[in-house]
Scaffold this active site. Structure first.
Site, PDB file in Angstrom:
ATOM      1  N   TYR A  18      48.480  26.809  36.443  1.00 17.83           N
ATOM      2  CA  TYR A  18      47.232  27.430  36.898  1.00 17.83           C
ATOM      3  C   TYR A  18      46.768  28.423  35.830  1.00 17.83           C
ATOM      4  CZ  TYR A  18      44.114  29.454  40.557  1.00 17.83           C
ATOM      5  OH  TYR A  18      43.037  29.878  41.303  1.00 17.83           O
ATOM      6  N   CYS A  19      45.536  28.258  35.357  1.00 18.77           N
ATOM      7  CA  CYS A  19      44.898  29.182  34.422  1.00 18.77           C
ATOM      8  C   CYS A  19      45.747  29.352  33.165  1.00 18.77           C
ATOM      9  CB  CYS A  19      44.616  30.518  35.118  1.00 18.77           C
ATOM     10  SG  CYS A  19      43.579  31.647  34.159  1.00 18.77           S
ATOM     11  N   VAL A  20      46.171  30.578  32.846  1.00 22.93           N
ATOM     12  CA  VAL A  20      46.943  30.814  31.617  1.00 22.93           C
ATOM     13  C   VAL A  20      48.251  30.038  31.622  1.00 22.93           C
ATOM     14  CG1 VAL A  20      48.018  32.901  32.550  1.00 22.93           C
ATOM     15  CG2 VAL A  20      47.891  32.604  30.106  1.00 22.93           C
TER      16      VAL A  20
END
Length: 579
Positions: free
Chosen positions: A312-314
């Protein structure tokens, strides 16, 4: 005293308004010139364009006041001064209260503000011949300034606040002052009542055990709720910016609980919030000692060849680097699939966050990280600035001016539960990825001495983007598909960076778009994608099962703590509670 007398100040004459129109125009020019001076260069305006903008601003401003005076203050029966096609004229929640249009004085304030906003943005857009990033900074700063100047943010020009003050005898302002002083003390804007939430009770409450722990993370194994599970387990890598339980909020919103109930063996990494002991951590550590360590731990525990992964994301960006490293080492078969939630690898169109990665910002991050880690409140403020109207000024009005009680909202509680970041990793990430965009350059980045190349990734991938994502814009997330070489399914979810991901089927909210076949470009995807109402989670579950549908009974290591790894503590563990 009549209420109208209290709410309606003395109205200025037309001559006075001519003076104010001229003052606003000159103030607008000064602010833009100051922004240019801070950037170390003059703003190259086209004189003809500027003259046309300023003339239009003055003409429409005077026309607004003339209509107001001619109609005896009944502007609600007149068209808005701002053109209906202008962004400023679109529906604005700040002015949703009927008094903004029904009361002549507040209607005048509203229209005047929208007129000024429209023309300040036009003037910012009229700057030409400068670096596109510098122009984007100017536009972002102008927009932020205008949001701060909104009449809804001030007690005597907000009809709701005026009315509330009259009705409560000023108690709203006293209560709002208490809220503001409490926020100043803790150094963070409050969005919700944190006393209503308890980790392990009504959030992050999915049953499980911490079965593995390192100085960097804890590995949670969730208790199965079905008699059989997919043979290939799932490891979820949440971002270490904020806490993992965005994926395990209240039971009805929890992606983790839903996945468990779908017959999946679910493991999740709970990252440790950085402290001084983590000052030397770099990106390699999150890849080697984080993601690869977790992958190998689960494979060894369950004696399986491969695992499914979610980043998720980074953590999704990092998962891409992990896959590239495994491919370079000839170990790509350790991962059966990779799912990316709103993750980026090519940062050339990464949105407004790229405005925070110049040399001055990097120096400020260094100064704020003197203890070897960056206080999470800094990142929280940065993300709030990206949506200042919704995440800052809306709460200034509700919390400080209206003195309202905080609403109980688990997502807002999570949003304020910040984590610290290792300083070296954070600076390196902002510099090499956001600023220099090196991850998509084959061989430009090495992990543990091994150059990585995203185009070597053959792992089946599921790439999810949010239509209204302001942190990982759709155009930027799409570029993931252009850098992976394996089979890829791209899916566009309704809403943004959080609500686009956290959308359980039972809620019946939003929608998603997908194509049955891969598309050559984002434009082609948008043109051909089929819209489906509701949550995209079942689509992802079907994709996972299509890769490998084999099931195994729940026994031995499939039960948390019953295999080789004994339980350390109950989920959600102590790392998520560390501040």
């Amino acid at each position: 005293m009549d209420k109208a007398d209290v709410m309606e100040p003395h109205l200025p004459t037309l001559e006075q308004m001519q003076q104010w129109t001229d003052v606003l125009g000159r103030a607008q020019q000064l602010m833009l010139e100051q922004a240019a001076g801070a950037a170390g260069q003059a703003l190259p305006f086209d004189p003809a364009i500027v003259a046309r903008i300023q003339t239009g601003f003055a003409d429409e401003g005077l026309a607004l006041w003339q209509r107001f005076l001619d109609s005896g203050g009944l502007l609600r029966d007149q068209p808005d001064a701002v053109p209906a096609t202008s962004p400023a004229a679109r529906k604005d929640r700040r002015f949703a209260d009927p008094a903004w249009t029904e009361h002549p004085f507040y209607d005048l304030i509203r229209q005047s503000y929208l007129l000024v906003s429209d023309y300040m943005m036009k003037l910012a857009d009229a700057v030409d011949g400068v670096d596109p990033r510098q122009k984007a900074k100017l536009r972002f700063a102008t927009s932020g300034l205008l949001d701060a100047m909104a009449p809804s943010n001030f007690p005597f020009t907000n009809p709701q606040v005026v009315q509330k003050t009259i009705e409560s005898g000023g108690e709203n302002l006293v209560k709002g002052l208490k809220h503001m002083l409490a926020d100043l003390e803790k150094g963070q804007l409050t969005h919700t009542d944190g006393t209503l939430f308890e980790l392990g009770r009504n959030i992050a409450a999915t049953p499980g055990k911490v079965i593995h722990e390192t100085p960097l993370y804890q590995l949670i194994h969730y208790a199965p709720s079905t008699e059989t599970v997919l043979e290939t387990p799932l490891i979820i890598f949440p971002p270490w910016i904020n806490r993992f339980y965005i994926l395990d909020l209240s039971p009805e919103k929890s992606f983790v609980k839903w996945a468990v109930d779908q017959g999946i063996s679910v493991f999740l990494v709970s990252w440790k919030s950085a402290d001084a002991s983590m000052k030397d951590l770099v990106w390699d550590d999150y890849i080697l000692k984080g993601q690869i360590d977790a992958i190998d731990t689960v494979r060894d525990l369950l004696k399986v060849k491969a695992v499914h992964t979610i980043g998720y994301c980074v953590a999704g960006t990092t998962l891409a680097a992990t896959l590239a490293l495994l491919a370079a080492r000839g170990e790509a078969d350790k991962v059966a699939s990779a799912t990316f939630f709103t993750a980026q690898v090519d940062f050339s169109q990464a949105g407004d966050l790229t405005l925070f990665v110049d040399d001055e910002q990097m120096k400020m991050v260094e100064q704020l990280s003197s203890n070897g880690f960056l206080d999470g409140r800094y990142m929280a403020a940065t993300f709030n600035l990206l949506r200042g109207r919704d995440l800052i000024w809306n709460y200034v009005v509700n919390n400080y001016l209206l003195g309202l009680d905080y609403p109980p909202f688990d997502l807002l509680y999570w949003n304020g539960d910040t984590t610290n970041l290792p300083a070296r990793w954070h600076l390196d990430y902002l510099t090499r990825l956001y600023r220099d965009n090196l991850l998509v350059v084959p061989g430009a980045i090495s992990i543990d001495g091994t150059p990585i190349d995203l185009t070597r990734i053959q792992t089946p991938a599921y790439v999810q983007a949010g239509r209204e994502d302001h942190i990982a814009p759709l155009e930027s997330v799409w570029k993931m598909t252009e850098n992976l070489s394996g089979p890829t399914r791209f899916l566009l979810a309704g809403s943004g960076h959080i609500a686009g991901v956290i959308n359980p089927p039972a809620a019946g909210k939003y929608q998603y778009w997908a194509c049955d076949t891969a598309q050559p470009s984002l434009d082609a995807f948008v043109a051909n994608a089929k819209e489906t109402k509701g949550s995209w989670w079942p689509d992802w579950r079907a994709w996972i099962e299509a890769l490998d549908s084999r099931h195994v009974p729940v026994k031995g290591g499939r039960v948390p703590g019953k295999g080789r790894l004994k339980p350390i503590e109950d989920a959600p563990g102590r790392y998520v509670r560390m501040r």
